[in-house]
Design an enzyme around this catalytic site. Structure first.
Site, mmCIF file in Angstrom:
data_model
loop_
_atom_site.group_PDB
_atom_site.id
_atom_site.type_symbol
_atom_site.label_atom_id
_atom_site.label_comp_id
_atom_site.label_asym_id
_atom_site.label_seq_id
_atom_site.Cartn_x
_atom_site.Cartn_y
_atom_site.Cartn_z
ATOM 1 N N TYR A 124 50.013 50.511 43.206
ATOM 2 C CA TYR A 124 49.181 51.420 45.003
ATOM 3 C C TYR A 124 49.842 50.303 46.071
ATOM 4 O O TYR A 124 49.998 49.536 45.692
ATOM 5 C CB TYR A 124 47.909 51.283 44.689
ATOM 6 N N HIS A 182 47.566 54.771 23.622
ATOM 7 C CA HIS A 182 48.058 54.113 23.755
ATOM 8 C C HIS A 182 49.865 53.428 24.578
ATOM 9 O O HIS A 182 50.250 52.748 24.998
ATOM 10 C CB HIS A 182 47.536 52.523 22.981
ATOM 11 N N ARG A 213 57.776 46.140 47.601
ATOM 12 C CA ARG A 213 56.980 45.787 46.948
ATOM 13 C C ARG A 213 56.641 46.578 46.197
ATOM 14 O O ARG A 213 56.384 46.904 44.815
ATOM 15 C CB ARG A 213 55.495 44.598 47.835
ATOM 16 N N ARG A 264 45.791 61.013 25.288
ATOM 17 C CA ARG A 264 45.122 59.666 25.650
ATOM 18 C C ARG A 264 46.159 59.312 24.402
ATOM 19 O O ARG A 264 45.417 59.263 22.862
ATOM 20 C CB ARG A 264 43.824 58.652 25.559
ATOM 21 N N LEU A 314 48.909 38.141 44.559
ATOM 22 C CA LEU A 314 49.585 38.919 44.264
ATOM 23 C C LEU A 314 50.723 38.541 46.551
ATOM 24 O O LEU A 314 49.930 38.026 46.821
ATOM 25 C CB LEU A 314 49.368 40.498 44.879
HETATM 26 C C1 LIG Z 1 44.278 40.362 45.074
HETATM 27 C C2 LIG Z 1 44.780 40.925 46.495
HETATM 28 N N1 LIG Z 1 45.664 39.477 47.064
HETATM 29 C C3 LIG Z 1 46.608 39.701 48.192
HETATM 30 C C4 LIG Z 1 45.939 41.416 48.968
HETATM 31 C C5 LIG Z 1 46.753 40.869 50.402
HETATM 32 O O1 LIG Z 1 47.860 41.781 50.840
HETATM 33 P P1 LIG Z 1 48.306 42.747 52.041
HETATM 34 O O2 LIG Z 1 48.396 41.151 52.698
HETATM 35 O O3 LIG Z 1 50.173 43.159 51.085
HETATM 36 O O4 LIG Z 1 47.783 43.575 51.989
HETATM 37 C C6 LIG Z 1 45.494 42.134 48.768
HETATM 38 C C7 LIG Z 1 45.702 43.414 49.125
HETATM 39 O O5 LIG Z 1 45.032 43.974 48.874
HETATM 40 C C8 LIG Z 1 45.314 42.491 47.630
HETATM 41 O O6 LIG Z 1 45.020 43.401 46.419
#
Ligand SMILES: Cc1ncc(COP(=O)(O)O)c(C=O)c1O
Length: 284
Positions: free
Chosen positions: A34, A101, A53, A99, A202
């Site tokens: 997402y 795996h 991303r 369902r 992330l």
């Molecule tokens: C785990 C995590 N880290 C960092 C971020 C921040 O990312 P962004 O600045 O792209 O929203 C998010 C955003 O949802 C997140 O879920």
């Protein structure tokens, strides 16, 4: 409040009419990825970075889908809901199949978007503030994928909310990785630190904007982890995210950071961030 019209697999529908199959792999296996994109003044902020991303996340789970098609759907959803300032949620899952795996060949991805009204930024918005707790980072090792597998994040955020805090900072092997839905920054002796964009965080789009702004402001910037032991001696702490924007941390695990007032570097970066949004989206 969520807007009424959502997008699901080619159709714009009233939220109440949109439904998923019980065989949806997104439900059984969190088999999907997402994005959340912020619209200011009717314009998607850092759209290309979100699309890039999304492509990396899709690649990360071997899900074949043409991510570029989402941008037009997203804009149309904002318009159909008569919004100018919004957070738009994009979700692509593997689709539905009995369902198992083992992922079957030939599944059709499920594409779902919704839009939620956001507060316009305004001309000179005050710097947002929050308090945080720390908690064990017990997530998997592929946090770079923006996966639907958010239960650890959701549990951490709930723990924070129960403690009266706005965010939980994850600690892995003593290091601060990131927040449950944000990236974390700290200032020590006038220099800015954030965890490197490796598999344990992330790579936030807002994080990257802040790093770029810090560099252009001449603030020494290190993509280098700091530890939970370092936290109490931080001069300034803040978190970043698409929903959070840049938010100063004023208390950590119940203890005030410095005097509870955001520091100079946090304020400087907030002003620079607001200017960047205004320049890109004409917001203000
Ligand atoms: C785990 C995590 N880290 C960092 C971020 C921040 O990312 P962004 O600045 O792209 O929203 C998010 C955003 O949802 C997140 O879920």
């Amino acid at each position: 409040m969520s807007a009424e019209i959502v997008y699901l697999n080619g159709q714009y529908l009233d939220r109440a009419q949109a439904s998923l199959s019980v065989d949806e792999r997104g439900v059984h296996f969190a088999d999907g990825v997402y994005e959340v994109v912020r619209y200011f003044n009717g314009q998607a902020f850092t759209l290309n970075e979100h699309l890039d991303r999304l492509k990396r996340s899709l690649d990360g789970i071997d899900l074949i889908f043409d991510a570029d098609t989402i941008a037009g759907i997203s804009d149309e959803l904002v318009q159909r809901n008569d919004l100018t300032d919004a957070r738009v949620y994009w979700q692509v899952t593997r689709g539905s199949g009995l369902r198992n795996h083992v992922i079957a060949d030939g599944l059709t991805p499920t594409v779902y978007l919704s839009a939620e009204e956001a507060k316009p930024l305004g001309a000179a918005p005050p710097l947002p503030t929050t308090s945080v707790i720390t908690t064990l980072d017990d997530r998997w090792h592929n946090c770079w994928i923006k996966s639907l597998m958010l239960l650890p994040n959701s549990l951490a955020k709930t723990k924070a909310a129960k403690a009266g805090a706005g965010e939980a900072l994850f600690i892995r092997d003593g290091r601060v990785t990131e927040g449950a839905s944000t990236n974390a920054f700290a200032v020590f002796d006038g220099e800015l630190y954030t965890h490197p964009a490796d598999r344990y965080i992330l790579e936030g789009i807002t994080r990257n904007v802040i790093i770029e702004l810090a560099k252009s402001q001449g603030i020494p910037m290190h993509e280098q982890a700091f530890t939970s032991a370092d936290l109490p001696s931080a001069d300034e702490l803040f978190i970043t995210g698409t929903g959070t924007l840049l938010t100063a941390i004023t208390a950590l695990d119940g203890n005030m950071i410095q005097d509870g007032h955001p520091g100079a570097i946090t304020n400087e970066l907030w002003d620079a961030f607001v200017q960047r949004v205004q320049a890109d989206c004409g917001a203000g």
